[in-house]
Scaffold this motif. Structure first.
Motif, short mmCIF file in Angstrom:
data_model
loop_
_atom_site.label_atom_id
_atom_site.label_comp_id
_atom_site.label_asym_id
_atom_site.label_seq_id
_atom_site.Cartn_x
_atom_site.Cartn_y
_atom_site.Cartn_z
N ASP A 196 0.84 -1.19 0.00
CA ASP A 196 0.00 0.00 0.00
C ASP A 196 0.89 1.26 0.00
OD1 ASP A 196 -2.03 1.86 0.48
OD2 ASP A 196 -2.22 1.36 2.60
N PRO A 197 0.73 2.16 -1.00
CA PRO A 197 -0.42 2.39 -1.86
C PRO A 197 -0.37 1.71 -3.23
CG PRO A 197 1.13 4.17 -2.15
CD PRO A 197 1.75 3.23 -1.15
N PHE A 198 0.59 0.80 -3.45
CA PHE A 198 0.72 0.17 -4.75
C PHE A 198 -0.03 -1.16 -4.77
CE2 PHE A 198 4.68 2.60 -3.95
CZ PHE A 198 4.41 3.65 -4.82
N ASN A 220 -3.02 3.01 -5.87
CA ASN A 220 -4.37 3.23 -5.38
C ASN A 220 -4.63 4.72 -5.21
OD1 ASN A 220 -6.91 2.55 -4.50
ND2 ASN A 220 -6.26 1.73 -2.53
N LEU A 221 -5.90 5.09 -5.21
CA LEU A 221 -6.32 6.46 -4.88
C LEU A 221 -7.08 6.45 -3.56
CD1 LEU A 221 -7.64 7.79 -8.33
CD2 LEU A 221 -5.73 8.75 -7.02
N PRO A 222 -6.89 7.46 -2.71
CA PRO A 222 -7.68 7.54 -1.48
C PRO A 222 -9.14 7.81 -1.80
CG PRO A 222 -6.42 9.55 -1.79
CD PRO A 222 -5.97 8.60 -2.87
N SER A 223 -10.02 7.51 -0.87
CA SER A 223 -11.46 7.66 -1.09
C SER A 223 -11.81 9.07 -1.55
CB SER A 223 -12.23 7.32 0.18
OG SER A 223 -11.79 8.12 1.26
N ALA A 280 3.55 6.75 0.14
CA ALA A 280 2.90 6.86 1.45
C ALA A 280 1.67 5.97 1.50
CB ALA A 280 2.51 8.30 1.72
N PRO A 281 1.55 5.08 2.49
CA PRO A 281 0.37 4.21 2.59
C PRO A 281 -0.92 5.02 2.72
CG PRO A 281 2.08 3.54 4.15
CD PRO A 281 2.50 4.86 3.60
#
Length: 303
Positions: free
Chosen positions: A36-38, A123-126, A266-267
């Protein structure tokens, strides 16, 4: 300074994606908290056009970013927003899918029929999953390269490193993406922010990464003592190295030198609901996305 321990070393595994593209997957579709974030990392490298020329026809993405880095050949891309283009050797495309995009990527070999590139999913944050899609296309000439006195070379694709700043910006995970070449026999230490998850992916040559769980890094002790590193100790082509917490990574290049990607971010530390090319936070959001794909409302109208 604290050396990052090596949590895991593993080989990328052969798989097939798109319309029949043969590639090697270093990670993906397993535990999304690991890096995370990958979410996923693929190495698409082929010597035969029939192994990649059918490409990745039209497919959707939502809630993620895809990072494509081409080393050999070209990738033709087009999307539902009307964008088209070509990525050549050394070029990078950072696509933020956001609320949703349909696109296709068609690899084309070089003059010898060879194709090589990488794709990383972030990933993208909410708070950003439903933002407007966007692209950052970066040519090879715009990527800064650092050349050290010992011959070490670092291309800075994104993030700040040794006084250089990569051209890709505004990315949710604030990542650092480096393409590193270390000459034969050279030992080198690279800083990595303590609060980031980090991994390396070796794709040329071989080398040994020091492990904080061994006193002073046993493998590197051999080099200090003037002994040759055992080739079996080295991480070679298509090897993923996953690091624990710390603020530096040390590597000893083998007899042929080595080239690897060093990537950190950054997670996000949020729930992950994931199916295929769509990554959301909840099962309900995921079901809504596929319902929109079925009824034709997946792509938001342009303003």
């Amino acid at each position: 300074m604290s050396l990052r321990p090596t949590l895991e070393t593993r080989r990328a595994t052969p798989t097939m994606e798109g319309a029949g593209v043969k590639l090697h997957r270093a990670f993906g579709f397993q535990d999304p908290s690991e890096l995370d974030p990958f979410l996923l990392f693929d190495d698409f490298r082929n010597e035969r056009p029939q192994d990649f020329e059918k490409g990745f026809p039209w497919h959707p993405h939502r809630g993620i970013e895809t990072i494509t880095y081409v080393l050999e050949g070209t990738v033709e891309h087009s999307d539902s927003l009307g964008n088209t283009g070509n990525l050549g050797a050394g070029d990078v495309q950072w696509m933020t899918a956001g609320s949703g995009i349909m696109h296709q990527e068609m690899p084309r070999g070089n003059a010898k029929g060879q194709m090589h590139g990488f794709q990383l999913w972030g990933n993208l944050p909410s708070s950003q999953k439903m933002t407007a899609p966007r692209y950052q296309d970066v040519t090879s000439a715009d990527i800064p390269e650092i050349i050290e006195d010992d011959g070490t070379r670092v291309r800075v694709i994104t993030g700040d490193f040794w006084g250089k700043t990569g051209p890709v910006d505004g990315i949710a995970a604030d990542p650092q993406y480096l393409d590193v070449t270390v000459p034969a026999g050279v030992k080198k230490t690279f800083p990595v922010d303590t609060y980031r998850r980090a991994f390396a992916y070796v794709f040329q040559g071989a080398g040994a990464f020091a492990d904080a769980s061994a006193p002073s890094g046993v493998l590197l002790e051999k080099e200090v003592a003037g002994q040759e590193l055992n080739i079996r100790d080295l991480s070679g082509d298509r090897t993923l190295i996953r690091f624990g917490t710390g603020d530096e990574v040390t590597v000893q290049a083998g007899p042929e030198g080595m080239r690897f990607l060093l990537i950190s971010g950054a997670p996000i530390d949020e729930p992950v609901a994931w199916h295929g090319p769509i990554v959301m936070n909840t099962r309900a959001e995921l079901e809504r996305a596929f319902a929109e794909l079925r009824n034709g409302t997946f792509i938001a109208p342009a303003h």
